[in-house]
Scaffold this active site. Structure first.
Site, PDB file in Angstrom:
ATOM      1  N   GLU A  63      14.083   8.796  -4.440  1.00  0.00           N
ATOM      2  CA  GLU A  63      14.083   7.370  -4.085  1.00  0.00           C
ATOM      3  C   GLU A  63      13.854   6.488  -5.312  1.00  0.00           C
ATOM      4  O   GLU A  63      14.472   5.428  -5.454  1.00  0.00           O
ATOM      5  CB  GLU A  63      13.012   7.109  -3.016  1.00  0.00           C
ATOM      6  CG  GLU A  63      13.386   7.771  -1.683  1.00  0.00           C
ATOM      7  CD  GLU A  63      12.229   7.805  -0.699  1.00  0.00           C
ATOM      8  OE1 GLU A  63      11.160   8.359  -1.045  1.00  0.00           O
ATOM      9  OE2 GLU A  63      12.382   7.286   0.415  1.00  0.00           O
ATOM     10  N   GLY A 123      10.137  10.907  -2.933  1.00  0.00           N
ATOM     11  CA  GLY A 123       9.966   9.668  -3.692  1.00  0.00           C
ATOM     12  C   GLY A 123      10.610   9.730  -5.070  1.00  0.00           C
ATOM     13  O   GLY A 123      10.953   8.688  -5.640  1.00  0.00           O
ATOM     14  N   GLU A 163      11.176  15.195   3.061  1.00  0.00           N
ATOM     15  CA  GLU A 163       9.978  14.724   3.785  1.00  0.00           C
ATOM     16  C   GLU A 163       9.891  15.285   5.195  1.00  0.00           C
ATOM     17  O   GLU A 163       8.798  15.434   5.745  1.00  0.00           O
ATOM     18  CB  GLU A 163       9.968  13.183   3.844  1.00  0.00           C
ATOM     19  CG  GLU A 163       9.724  12.496   2.517  1.00  0.00           C
ATOM     20  CD  GLU A 163      10.981  12.226   1.702  1.00  0.00           C
ATOM     21  OE1 GLU A 163      12.039  12.828   2.002  1.00  0.00           O
ATOM     22  OE2 GLU A 163      10.911  11.420   0.773  1.00  0.00           O
ATOM     23  N   ALA A 181       6.441  11.678  -3.863  1.00  0.00           N
ATOM     24  CA  ALA A 181       5.128  11.047  -3.786  1.00  0.00           C
ATOM     25  C   ALA A 181       4.090  12.159  -3.796  1.00  0.00           C
ATOM     26  O   ALA A 181       4.381  13.298  -3.417  1.00  0.00           O
ATOM     27  CB  ALA A 181       5.033  10.217  -2.515  1.00  0.00           C
TER      28      ALA A 181
HETATM   29  N1  CAA Z   1       2.895  16.140  -4.698  1.00  0.00           N
HETATM   30  C1  CAA Z   1       1.832  16.729  -5.249  1.00  0.00           C
HETATM   31  N2  CAA Z   1       1.898  17.863  -5.971  1.00  0.00           N
HETATM   32  C2  CAA Z   1       3.109  18.424  -6.137  1.00  0.00           C
HETATM   33  C3  CAA Z   1       4.278  17.866  -5.584  1.00  0.00           C
HETATM   34  C4  CAA Z   1       4.139  16.652  -4.840  1.00  0.00           C
HETATM   35  N3  CAA Z   1       5.187  16.017  -4.297  1.00  0.00           N
HETATM   36  N4  CAA Z   1       5.333  18.649  -5.904  1.00  0.00           N
HETATM   37  C5  CAA Z   1       4.833  19.652  -6.644  1.00  0.00           C
HETATM   38  N5  CAA Z   1       3.501  19.528  -6.778  1.00  0.00           N
HETATM   39  C6  CAA Z   1       2.572  20.423  -7.498  1.00  0.00           C
HETATM   40  C7  CAA Z   1       2.355  21.729  -6.731  1.00  0.00           C
HETATM   41  O1  CAA Z   1       1.373  21.546  -5.735  1.00  0.00           O
HETATM   42  C8  CAA Z   1       1.928  22.643  -7.828  1.00  0.00           C
HETATM   43  O2  CAA Z   1       0.568  22.384  -8.124  1.00  0.00           O
HETATM   44  P1  CAA Z   1      -0.454  23.647  -8.372  1.00  0.00           P
HETATM   45  O3  CAA Z   1       0.092  24.301  -9.627  1.00  0.00           O
HETATM   46  O4  CAA Z   1      -1.761  22.954  -8.580  1.00  0.00           O
HETATM   47  O5  CAA Z   1      -0.352  24.504  -7.174  1.00  0.00           O
HETATM   48  C9  CAA Z   1       2.729  22.158  -9.030  1.00  0.00           C
HETATM   49  O6  CAA Z   1       3.168  20.828  -8.722  1.00  0.00           O
HETATM   50  C10 CAA Z   1       3.969  23.018  -9.277  1.00  0.00           C
HETATM   51  O7  CAA Z   1       4.691  23.094  -8.056  1.00  0.00           O
HETATM   52  P2  CAA Z   1       5.214  24.483  -7.435  1.00  0.00           P
HETATM   53  O8  CAA Z   1       4.282  25.586  -7.809  1.00  0.00           O
HETATM   54  O9  CAA Z   1       5.482  24.240  -5.986  1.00  0.00           O
HETATM   55  O10 CAA Z   1       6.578  24.663  -8.266  1.00  0.00           O
HETATM   56  P3  CAA Z   1       7.907  25.405  -7.786  1.00  0.00           P
HETATM   57  O11 CAA Z   1       8.787  25.442  -8.992  1.00  0.00           O
HETATM   58  O12 CAA Z   1       7.579  26.673  -7.075  1.00  0.00           O
HETATM   59  O13 CAA Z   1       8.565  24.417  -6.676  1.00  0.00           O
HETATM   60  C11 CAA Z   1       9.270  22.300  -5.807  1.00  0.00           C
HETATM   61  C12 CAA Z   1       9.016  23.150  -7.056  1.00  0.00           C
HETATM   62  C13 CAA Z   1      10.439  22.858  -5.020  1.00  0.00           C
HETATM   63  C14 CAA Z   1       9.617  20.892  -6.315  1.00  0.00           C
HETATM   64  C15 CAA Z   1       7.999  22.252  -4.933  1.00  0.00           C
HETATM   65  O14 CAA Z   1       6.886  21.923  -5.741  1.00  0.00           O
HETATM   66  C16 CAA Z   1       8.061  21.267  -3.807  1.00  0.00           C
HETATM   67  O15 CAA Z   1       8.687  21.540  -2.807  1.00  0.00           O
HETATM   68  N6  CAA Z   1       7.368  20.109  -3.960  1.00  0.00           N
HETATM   69  C17 CAA Z   1       7.268  19.109  -2.922  1.00  0.00           C
HETATM   70  C18 CAA Z   1       8.551  18.318  -2.774  1.00  0.00           C
HETATM   71  C19 CAA Z   1       8.396  17.304  -1.655  1.00  0.00           C
HETATM   72  O16 CAA Z   1       8.144  17.635  -0.522  1.00  0.00           O
HETATM   73  N7  CAA Z   1       8.563  16.010  -2.001  1.00  0.00           N
HETATM   74  C20 CAA Z   1       8.445  14.928  -1.038  1.00  0.00           C
HETATM   75  C21 CAA Z   1       7.060  14.360  -1.077  1.00  0.00           C
HETATM   76  S1  CAA Z   1       6.752  13.173   0.211  1.00  0.00           S
HETATM   77  C22 CAA Z   1       7.438  11.723  -0.336  1.00  0.00           C
HETATM   78  O17 CAA Z   1       7.964  11.638  -1.430  1.00  0.00           O
HETATM   79  C23 CAA Z   1       7.315  10.550   0.595  1.00  0.00           C
HETATM   80  C24 CAA Z   1       8.158   9.386   0.221  1.00  0.00           C
HETATM   81  O18 CAA Z   1       9.304   9.277   0.610  1.00  0.00           O
HETATM   82  C25 CAA Z   1       7.606   8.308  -0.564  1.00  0.00           C
END
Ligand code: CAA
Length: 258
Positions: free
Chosen positions: A112, A109, A132, A65
């Site tokens: 999911e 998400g 999360e 998400a």
């Molecule tokens: N939401 C918003 N933006 C996201 C995102 C997310 N879930 N995941 C990645 N992005 C964005 C980053 O902020 C980044 O944007 P900028 O270039 O503007 O900084 C861009 O995508 C590229 O990401 P990274 O630079 O972090 O890329 P990476 O290759 O170094 O890492 C990754 C990749 C491991 C997937 C890392 O991006 C990450 O950990 N993302 C978050 C994963 C996460 O926590 N997901 C759970 C979300 S909460 C949820 O989903 C709730 C639910 O159950 C419904």
């Protein structure tokens, strides 16, 4: 409807939705989920479509998400706005099969969403996770319920409590994905599976999906009874007559979806 966050296409009787927010690794915001729901609903209602595929990019199916969008939400925002439920749950109402073709990250998400599909075909670089907990929350789109059903309590607890990722090999071994394919073959293999499904009787395919989903939602005896009644009901279709006659006559079945 014009789409800004997804690409929609068809290949024969298969409807394909490609998540398309590459800069955000396909982070799932409300606008994207509204579009995804609308596209799937339209395919579901289209008599020429027999199966659907949801896919993402090579790097990410979806990284979860949209954290930026949710960061400042309050309880009253998410509760009153029916966050996640309003649009995500619509996917559960799709009656034709939906395959998730996953490469790269399927996190939070994203994992999911893949689990809401009927089965997952993963490329060798796929990574699944429910991270999360690192954000001070828990999976909120069915992860705490579907992950244990897919991989068992031990792995689901491990994933949700540590936030670690599972690679494609572990995910297949654990039963989360149905098959692993080379990255460059992901769409080819997913499409072949989808076209195969779309070539069968739509009625039988929907009955099979509905019956298997019962296995997740009720007792064994209720599920078996549901399956038996669906099986009996299929004897009222032309496709059952055609499918069995074709076998007896040693020819290919030509289903009319009636
Ligand atoms: N939401 C918003 N933006 C996201 C995102 C997310 N879930 N995941 C990645 N992005 C964005 C980053 O902020 C980044 O944007 P900028 O270039 O503007 O900084 C861009 O995508 C590229 O990401 P990274 O630079 O972090 O890329 P990476 O290759 O170094 O890492 C990754 C990749 C491991 C997937 C890392 O991006 C990450 O950990 N993302 C978050 C994963 C996460 O926590 N997901 C759970 C979300 S909460 C949820 O989903 C709730 C639910 O159950 C419904």
């Amino acid at each position: 409807m014009t789409y800004e966050n997804i690409l929609v296409s068809t290949e024969g009787a298969v409807g394909i939705v490609t998540l398309n927010r590459p800069k955000q690794l396909n982070a799932l915001n409300d606008a994207l989920m509204d579009e995804l729901g609308a596209a799937l609903k339209a395919f579901d209602a289209d008599g020429n479509i027999g199966c659907m595929i949801i896919t993402g990019s090579e790097k990410a199916f979806a990284a979860g998400a949209d954290i930026g969008a949710m960061a400042t939400y309050t309880f009253s925002d998410v509760y009153k706005g029916d966050y996640i439920t309003r649009n995500w749950e619509l996917i559960r109402t799709i009656r034709k099969p939906v395959i998730a073709a996953v490469s790269g990250f399927a996190l939070g998400g994203g994992c999911e969403l893949a689990m809401m599909c009927d089965f997952i075909i993963a490329s060798e670089n796929a990574k699944f996770g429910q991270p999360e907990i690192k954000l001070g929350v828990i999976p909120g789109a069915g992860g705490t319920q579907r992950l244990p059903r897919a991989v068992g309590k031990a792995k689901a607890m491990d994933m949700a409590l540590t936030g670690r990722m599972m690679d494609a090999t572990e995910a297949e071994r654990a039963g989360l994905v149905s098959r692993i394919v080379p990255l460059e073959k992901l769409m080819e293999e997913s499409l072949a599976a989808a076209l195969m499904i779309a070539g069968y009787s739509q009625i039988a395919v929907m009955a099979a999906k509905e019956s298997i989903n019962r296995a997740y939602e009720g007792t064994l005896s209720d599920g078996v009874m549901f399956e038996r009644r669906m099986f009996h009901a299929l004897f009222a279709t032309q496709d059952q007559k055609e499918g069995m006659a074709a076998f007896v006559e040693k020819r290919k079945a030509n289903f009319s979806h009636q």
